[in-house]
Design a protein around this motif. Structure first.
Motif, PDB file in Angstrom:
ATOM      1  N   THR A   1       0.860  -1.310   0.025  1.00 56.92           N
ATOM      2  CA  THR A   1       0.044  -0.067   0.056  1.00 56.92           C
ATOM      3  C   THR A   1       1.012   1.455   0.139  1.00 56.92           C
ATOM      4  O   THR A   1       0.635   2.086  -0.632  1.00 56.92           O
ATOM      5  CB  THR A   1      -0.955   0.035   1.248  1.00 56.92           C
ATOM      6  OG1 THR A   1      -1.746  -1.111   1.183  1.00 56.92           O
ATOM      7  CG2 THR A   1      -1.849   1.197   1.216  1.00 56.92           C
ATOM      8  N   ARG A   2       1.977   1.214   0.815  1.00 55.26           N
ATOM      9  CA  ARG A   2       2.847   2.457   0.666  1.00 55.26           C
ATOM     10  C   ARG A   2       3.571   2.679  -0.675  1.00 55.26           C
ATOM     11  O   ARG A   2       3.705   3.908  -0.909  1.00 55.26           O
ATOM     12  CB  ARG A   2       3.893   2.178   1.901  1.00 55.26           C
ATOM     13  CG  ARG A   2       3.432   2.148   3.175  1.00 55.26           C
ATOM     14  CD  ARG A   2       4.579   2.050   4.406  1.00 55.26           C
ATOM     15  NE  ARG A   2       4.230   2.109   5.517  1.00 55.26           N
ATOM     16  CZ  ARG A   2       3.921   3.213   6.287  1.00 55.26           C
ATOM     17  NH1 ARG A   2       4.065   4.425   5.586  1.00 55.26           N
ATOM     18  NH2 ARG A   2       3.588   3.360   7.719  1.00 55.26           N
ATOM     19  N   VAL A   3       3.921   1.464  -1.349  1.00 57.68           N
ATOM     20  CA  VAL A   3       4.465   1.762  -2.689  1.00 57.68           C
ATOM     21  C   VAL A   3       3.312   2.393  -3.569  1.00 57.68           C
ATOM     22  O   VAL A   3       3.593   3.264  -4.372  1.00 57.68           O
ATOM     23  CB  VAL A   3       4.640   0.351  -3.247  1.00 57.68           C
ATOM     24  CG1 VAL A   3       5.268   0.309  -4.680  1.00 57.68           C
ATOM     25  CG2 VAL A   3       6.135  -0.206  -2.456  1.00 57.68           C
ATOM     26  N   ALA A   4       1.961   1.963  -3.480  1.00 55.08           N
ATOM     27  CA  ALA A   4       0.962   2.265  -4.205  1.00 55.08           C
ATOM     28  C   ALA A   4       0.655   3.936  -3.954  1.00 55.08           C
ATOM     29  O   ALA A   4       0.462   4.590  -4.784  1.00 55.08           O
ATOM     30  CB  ALA A   4      -0.079   1.607  -4.276  1.00 55.08           C
ATOM     31  N   VAL A   5       0.884   4.342  -2.713  1.00 53.48           N
ATOM     32  CA  VAL A   5       0.664   5.797  -2.270  1.00 53.48           C
ATOM     33  C   VAL A   5       1.927   6.444  -2.908  1.00 53.48           C
ATOM     34  O   VAL A   5       1.792   7.781  -3.264  1.00 53.48           O
ATOM     35  CB  VAL A   5       0.640   5.719  -0.857  1.00 53.48           C
ATOM     36  CG1 VAL A   5       0.842   7.190  -0.213  1.00 53.48           C
ATOM     37  CG2 VAL A   5      -0.571   5.247  -0.012  1.00 53.48           C
ATOM     38  N   ASP A   6       3.157   5.978  -2.871  1.00 49.97           N
ATOM     39  CA  ASP A   6       4.021   6.652  -3.603  1.00 49.97           C
ATOM     40  C   ASP A   6       3.705   7.146  -5.223  1.00 49.97           C
ATOM     41  O   ASP A   6       4.349   7.980  -5.904  1.00 49.97           O
ATOM     42  CB  ASP A   6       5.522   5.958  -3.361  1.00 49.97           C
ATOM     43  CG  ASP A   6       5.954   6.180  -2.003  1.00 49.97           C
ATOM     44  OD1 ASP A   6       5.525   6.885  -1.396  1.00 49.97           O
ATOM     45  OD2 ASP A   6       6.837   5.433  -1.594  1.00 49.97           O
TER      46      ASP A   6
ATOM     47  N   ASP B   1      12.951  -4.919  -4.165  1.00 48.69           N
ATOM     48  CA  ASP B   1      12.970  -3.692  -3.345  1.00 48.69           C
ATOM     49  C   ASP B   1      11.640  -2.906  -3.854  1.00 48.69           C
ATOM     50  O   ASP B   1      11.044  -3.548  -4.720  1.00 48.69           O
ATOM     51  CB  ASP B   1      14.185  -2.813  -3.591  1.00 48.69           C
ATOM     52  CG  ASP B   1      14.631  -2.525  -5.078  1.00 48.69           C
ATOM     53  OD1 ASP B   1      13.401  -2.722  -5.802  1.00 48.69           O
ATOM     54  OD2 ASP B   1      15.576  -2.019  -5.280  1.00 48.69           O
ATOM     55  N   ASP B   2      11.324  -1.735  -3.157  1.00 43.04           N
ATOM     56  CA  ASP B   2      10.079  -0.958  -3.507  1.00 43.04           C
ATOM     57  C   ASP B   2      10.089  -0.513  -4.834  1.00 43.04           C
ATOM     58  O   ASP B   2       9.027  -0.493  -5.399  1.00 43.04           O
ATOM     59  CB  ASP B   2      10.054   0.192  -2.644  1.00 43.04           C
ATOM     60  CG  ASP B   2       9.710  -0.396  -1.057  1.00 43.04           C
ATOM     61  OD1 ASP B   2       9.467  -1.499  -0.969  1.00 43.04           O
ATOM     62  OD2 ASP B   2       9.576   0.770  -0.288  1.00 43.04           O
ATOM     63  N   ALA B   3      11.315  -0.239  -5.464  1.00 42.33           N
ATOM     64  CA  ALA B   3      11.400   0.415  -6.914  1.00 42.33           C
ATOM     65  C   ALA B   3      10.954  -0.981  -7.766  1.00 42.33           C
ATOM     66  O   ALA B   3      10.324  -0.504  -8.771  1.00 42.33           O
ATOM     67  CB  ALA B   3      12.959   0.691  -7.197  1.00 42.33           C
TER      68      ALA B   3
END
Length: 333
Positions: free
Chosen positions: A56-61, A295-297
């Motif tokens: 969810t944090r990745v999507a928010v970014d 990773d998040d990327a």
């Protein structure tokens, strides 16, 4: 990664993420699954809370600003209050995450206050009938009283608005359209009617059995005068104000008045699959990426690529349309 966005080839910007917490449900609605249910996802495949929050944090970014928790029945997840608390703590560049939940309300009497305190903004409750015998026939469970108690609990703790979602089916509950509006207006709730879509586990959907938005609105206007309000941003419901009141009625006409051209929704299933459309036949496996150490990327890259492949519409009216293999309970509403 902060410069990437969930934008498809048709310039639709995706800001609404539907997150399924579980595929399990406490009801067996006829339009969703067979009487004996469907095979449940294996527990080892379900996202942990940490995994769910990270995605969810990745999507928010990438630009997501609204999260709707779904299922199955999301309140069956044992740590649902903790999940809400973790997600509510996510800050976006535009302020706190807008966090809501869709439920059958059976567990709301016990959970409404803890969910509110954890940071949940509002709830949508599924309510297709006000008749006990019909509720039993539709859901194969004698739980109408519990659903109504859950709605009252949501009102009592101050959730606002509380929206009621009713799926209208020909010869099943189309005679209750006005009764449902009356129920909502009397309690200060927002009524939303939904056209029946081909997402049942038994693949028994027939278009001729679907009650259209036009028919639903015709039934409402036998009792009430409606003033069109249009759509609230990219929200799926076409809204109408009941003249002489502050109450509104909405119709989600996914089949006859499709809104694919402005859809801003993406979905994360309980087992970590990212979907760019409710009717998609393709998914991106974020769970495997997570568990292999991405990773998040890399996770963001997978989300962006999935959205880029989104089709212009769901194609229900196309002769070649094929219903998704996953039922609604496994996709997330």
């Amino acid at each position: 990664m902060s410069h990437a966005r969930l934008v498809d080839r048709y310039r639709r910007v995706h800001r609404d993420l539907r997150v399924s917490l579980t595929d399990r449900c406490s009801l067996r609605c006829t339009y969703c699954m067979p009487a004996d249910g469907v095979p449940w996802l294996k527990s080892a495949t379900l996202l942990s809370t940490d995994e769910l929050v990270r995605l969810t944090r990745v999507a928010v970014d990438l630009g997501v600003r609204e999260v709707r928790l779904t299922g199955g029945e999301p309140l069956l997840r044992p740590d649902v209050v903790d999940v809400v608390g973790e997600l509510a703590a996510i800050e976006t560049p535009d302020g706190p995450l807008d966090l809501s939940l869709t439920t059958n309300a059976l567990r709301l009497p016990a959970l409404a206050a803890p969910l509110r305190d954890a940071g949940l903004n509002r709830v949508n409750v599924s309510l297709d009938t006000l008749q006990r015998a019909r509720f039993m026939e539709l859901t194969r469970r004698d739980r109408l009283a519990d659903t109504l108690a859950g709605i009252e609990a949501a009102r009592a703790v101050g959730f606002s608005p509380v929206k009621l979602n009713a799926l209208i089916m020909r010869g099943v509950n189309d005679d209750e359209i006005v009764d449902l509006v009356d129920f909502a207006v009397e309690r200060g709730l927002q009524m939303r009617f939904i056209e029946h879509m081909p997402l049942d586990g038994g693949h028994t959907w027939r278009r001729e059995e679907m009650v259209t938005a036009e028919e639903i609105l015709a039934a409402v206007t036998e009792r009430y005068t409606l003033e069109p309000l249009g759509h609230d941003g990219t929200a799926p419901a076409e809204r109408f104000r009941i003249v002489g009141t502050e109450a509104t009625v909405g119709v989600i006409a996914s089949v006859t008045r499709k809104f694919c051209d402005r859809c801003d929704r993406v979905r994360l299933t309980a087992d970590g699959q990212f979907r760019n459309c409710l009717f998609a036949h393709e998914e991106s496996d974020l769970r495997t990426l997570l568990r292999e150490g991405a990773d998040d990327a890399r996770l963001a890259e997978a989300m962006v690529a999935c959205v880029a492949r989104k089709l212009p519409g769901h194609g229900i009216d196309d002769p070649s349309f094929v219903q998704p293999s996953r039922p609604m309970s496994a996709i997330g509403g």
